[in-house]
Motif scaffolding. Structure first.
Motif, mmCIF file in Angstrom:
data_model
loop_
_atom_site.group_PDB
_atom_site.id
_atom_site.type_symbol
_atom_site.label_atom_id
_atom_site.label_comp_id
_atom_site.label_asym_id
_atom_site.label_seq_id
_atom_site.Cartn_x
_atom_site.Cartn_y
_atom_site.Cartn_z
ATOM 1 N N GLY A 148 0.850 -1.196 0.107
ATOM 2 C CA GLY A 148 -0.045 -0.064 -0.200
ATOM 3 C C GLY A 148 0.896 1.297 0.060
ATOM 4 N N LYS A 149 0.275 2.228 0.779
ATOM 5 C CA LYS A 149 1.109 3.397 0.960
ATOM 6 C C LYS A 149 2.480 3.560 2.002
ATOM 7 N N SER A 150 2.754 2.201 2.695
ATOM 8 C CA SER A 150 3.708 2.206 3.605
ATOM 9 C C SER A 150 5.022 2.127 2.840
ATOM 10 N N GLY A 151 6.270 2.346 3.518
ATOM 11 C CA GLY A 151 7.571 2.177 2.985
ATOM 12 C C GLY A 151 8.161 0.983 2.897
ATOM 13 N N ARG A 152 9.354 0.747 2.264
ATOM 14 C CA ARG A 152 9.907 -0.694 1.914
ATOM 15 C C ARG A 152 11.106 -0.671 3.019
ATOM 16 N N LEU A 153 11.417 -2.075 3.431
ATOM 17 C CA LEU A 153 12.640 -2.274 4.135
ATOM 18 C C LEU A 153 13.705 -1.849 3.267
ATOM 19 N N PRO A 154 14.742 -0.933 3.777
ATOM 20 C CA PRO A 154 15.876 -0.721 2.731
ATOM 21 C C PRO A 154 16.738 -1.812 2.358
ATOM 22 N N ARG A 155 16.788 -2.981 3.463
ATOM 23 C CA ARG A 155 17.467 -4.135 2.723
ATOM 24 C C ARG A 155 17.126 -5.468 3.498
ATOM 25 N N GLY A 156 17.529 -6.581 2.970
ATOM 26 C CA GLY A 156 17.270 -7.665 3.499
ATOM 27 C C GLY A 156 15.825 -8.437 3.607
ATOM 28 N N GLU A 157 15.526 -9.232 4.159
ATOM 29 C CA GLU A 157 14.124 -10.072 4.270
ATOM 30 C C GLU A 157 13.284 -9.367 5.109
ATOM 31 N N TYR A 158 11.900 -9.321 4.688
ATOM 32 C CA TYR A 158 10.803 -9.060 5.787
ATOM 33 C C TYR A 158 10.736 -10.257 6.659
ATOM 34 N N THR A 159 10.482 -10.028 7.899
ATOM 35 C CA THR A 159 10.215 -11.053 8.807
ATOM 36 C C THR A 159 8.713 -10.688 9.430
ATOM 37 N N LEU A 160 8.281 -11.990 9.684
ATOM 38 C CA LEU A 160 7.014 -11.741 10.653
ATOM 39 C C LEU A 160 7.301 -11.220 12.085
ATOM 40 N N ASP A 161 8.549 -11.637 12.746
ATOM 41 C CA ASP A 161 9.111 -11.089 14.097
ATOM 42 C C ASP A 161 8.931 -9.417 13.698
ATOM 43 N N ALA A 162 9.508 -8.960 12.850
ATOM 44 C CA ALA A 162 9.283 -7.347 12.575
ATOM 45 C C ALA A 162 7.902 -6.734 12.050
ATOM 46 N N LEU A 163 7.199 -7.721 11.565
ATOM 47 C CA LEU A 163 5.949 -7.336 11.540
ATOM 48 C C LEU A 163 4.987 -7.167 12.891
ATOM 49 N N GLY A 164 5.386 -8.314 13.696
ATOM 50 C CA GLY A 164 4.774 -7.979 15.000
ATOM 51 C C GLY A 164 5.267 -6.619 15.777
ATOM 52 N N ALA A 165 6.503 -6.425 15.703
ATOM 53 C CA ALA A 165 7.126 -5.338 16.294
ATOM 54 C C ALA A 165 6.467 -4.058 15.567
ATOM 55 N N GLY A 166 6.105 -4.100 14.233
ATOM 56 C CA GLY A 166 5.327 -3.156 13.659
ATOM 57 C C GLY A 166 3.957 -2.828 14.166
ATOM 58 N N LEU A 167 3.461 -3.889 14.420
ATOM 59 C CA LEU A 167 2.003 -3.684 15.050
ATOM 60 C C LEU A 167 2.108 -3.104 16.473
ATOM 61 N N VAL A 168 3.194 -3.294 17.414
ATOM 62 C CA VAL A 168 3.292 -2.813 18.515
ATOM 63 C C VAL A 168 3.495 -1.298 18.461
ATOM 64 N N ALA A 169 4.316 -0.829 17.554
ATOM 65 C CA ALA A 169 4.696 0.559 17.102
ATOM 66 C C ALA A 169 3.221 1.287 16.701
ATOM 67 N N VAL A 170 2.386 0.755 16.008
ATOM 68 C CA VAL A 170 1.117 1.176 15.498
ATOM 69 C C VAL A 170 0.305 1.360 16.777
ATOM 70 N N LEU A 171 0.216 0.169 17.498
ATOM 71 C CA LEU A 171 -0.493 0.349 18.845
ATOM 72 C C LEU A 171 -0.127 1.682 19.832
ATOM 73 N N GLU A 172 1.240 1.723 20.056
ATOM 74 C CA GLU A 172 1.742 2.754 20.775
ATOM 75 C C GLU A 172 1.459 4.127 20.540
ATOM 76 N N LYS A 173 1.291 4.382 19.048
ATOM 77 C CA LYS A 173 0.860 5.661 18.671
ATOM 78 C C LYS A 173 -0.598 5.909 18.602
ATOM 79 N N ALA A 174 -0.998 4.931 17.906
ATOM 80 C CA ALA A 174 -2.734 5.116 17.501
ATOM 81 C C ALA A 174 -3.525 4.868 18.505
ATOM 82 N N VAL A 175 -3.042 3.873 19.427
ATOM 83 C CA VAL A 175 -4.015 3.437 20.490
ATOM 84 C C VAL A 175 -3.060 3.155 21.639
ATOM 85 N N PRO A 176 -2.715 4.514 22.390
ATOM 86 C CA PRO A 176 -1.740 4.246 23.450
ATOM 87 C C PRO A 176 -2.418 3.773 24.828
#
Length: 359
Positions: free
Chosen positions: A127-155
């Motif tokens: 979608g409108k999100s950016g890309r990882l600069p290098r390396g593979e995408y991982t589900l662990d990183a996606l989980g961490a990304g969800l945490v980041a969204v929760l912290e800002k959007a639903v503190p």
């Protein structure tokens, strides 16, 4: 005039024909599907559009009250949209799947607009999100990304997590990383057309002998060079009609899905670059989080699966429900992988009943 492929590009195409077929997971079937596509397609399209009640549906154009970006630990900017509602508790947080974007939840977003506060975001590389600069995408990183969204959007305050396909896997990764969230903040989980693992066993509706040929190739897709993925992207754009047929075949289960919805799903698929796809394949192929489901036993869970899903067959939803004795399993008859777009009323009703039962 279209630019001819250079000798270098032709070499890459020849050497990587196998992984491109595996990447689509339907390479062997594509030739058969293509036969006859051109014949009468114009007339068929006109007839389909004439009877399509969703032809004017504003896909990708729904209202939002706020939008902003959240930057993950690995430097990816995630696009977030917030839709306010009368009920500020719980907040509904949607997590979309592979090769899609937040638009996957078009009908759910519209159904609960004005009632519940809703948060949607595009996963890395989508979608409108950016890309990882290098390396593979991982589900662990996606989980961490969800945490980041929760912290800002639903503190603060309770949340209900709603994940489709890879989005459900993201929620499992979150449960593995931060189990305390499921006792402190997460009051419910909805998982649609997802799996806790064993994706390497999916046959995609192909004969077993054919699907076995593709499986050993998948782990090597991530090694594809950038030039090869650029060539593949051009090929995908050139084969729009075939891509639409394949989207209908592998995304939908009903015999006559809305052409407008099929087109919208194909649009989301086509805007996810082949390079991004290649860099996700390994983490999806090796995904195994059945033990993480134990964390979800502390919260109400709704599992939704289509009985005609070729990408994450119903058996995977049943496996999740078996691991969660108190979970509710809803089976969408004739539902394919994007049952939430194909049968929105049934999915919306199931989610609404689930929300009404929450403490």
């Amino acid at each position: 005039m279209a630019k001819a492929a250079s000798p270098t590009e032709k070499g890459f195409i020849g050497r990587n024909a196998g992984w491109i077929g595996a990447l689509a997971a339907v390479g062997v079937a594509a030739g058969g599907v293509a036969v006859g596509v051109a014949a009468n397609r114009y007339a068929k399209r006109r007839r389909a559009r004439a009877g399509d009640q969703l032809v004017d549906e504003p896909f990708g154009e729904l209202h939002y009250d706020d939008q902003f970006s959240v930057t993950t630990e690995d430097g990816v900017s995630l696009h977030v949209e917030v839709v306010e509602g009368e009920r500020t508790s719980p907040t509904l947080v949607y997590v979309h799947g592979f090769c899609l974007d937040m638009g996957t939840f078009h009908f759910q977003r519209r159904a609960f607009e004005g009632e519940y506060r809703q948060v949607l975001y595009d996963q890395p590389g989508h979608g409108k999100s950016g890309r990882l600069p290098r390396g593979e995408y991982t589900l662990d990183a996606l989980g961490a990304g969800l945490v980041a969204v929760l912290e800002k959007a639903v503190p603060d305050g309770p949340v209900v997590l709603i994940g489709h396909s890879m989005g459900g896997m993201t929620i499992m990764a979150l449960a593995e990383q931060a189990p305390e969230l499921f006792t402190d903040r997460v009051v419910g989980v909805v998982m649609i057309s997802t799996s806790a693992g064993r994706l390497n066993e999916v046959t995609f509706g192909l004969p077993e002998v054919v699907s076995r040929l593709n499986r050993p190739l998948l782990p090597f897709v991530r090694r594809a060079p950038r030039l090869t993925t650029a060539v593949a992207d051009r090929a995908r754009k050139a084969g729009t009609e075939i891509a639409r047929v394949l989207t209908r075949r592998y995304g939908f289960g009903s015999p006559n899905p809305s052409p407008a919805v099929v087109g919208y799903v194909e649009k989301m698929n086509s805007t996810t670059s082949t390079e991004v796809i290649a860099r996700y394949i390994h983490t999806l192929y090796t995904h195994s989080r059945l033990p993480a489901l134990a964390v979800l036993r502390t919260v109400p869970v709704l599992v939704i699966g289509g009985d005609a899903d070729l990408l994450t067959p119903l058996v995977y939803s049943q496996e999740i429900a078996d691991e969660l004795p108190d979970a509710e399993l809803v089976v969408i008859e004739h539902g394919g992988h994007v049952a939430l777009l194909e049968f929105p009323d049934e999915v919306d009703d199931a989610i609404e009943r689930f929300l009404e039962r929450l403490p």
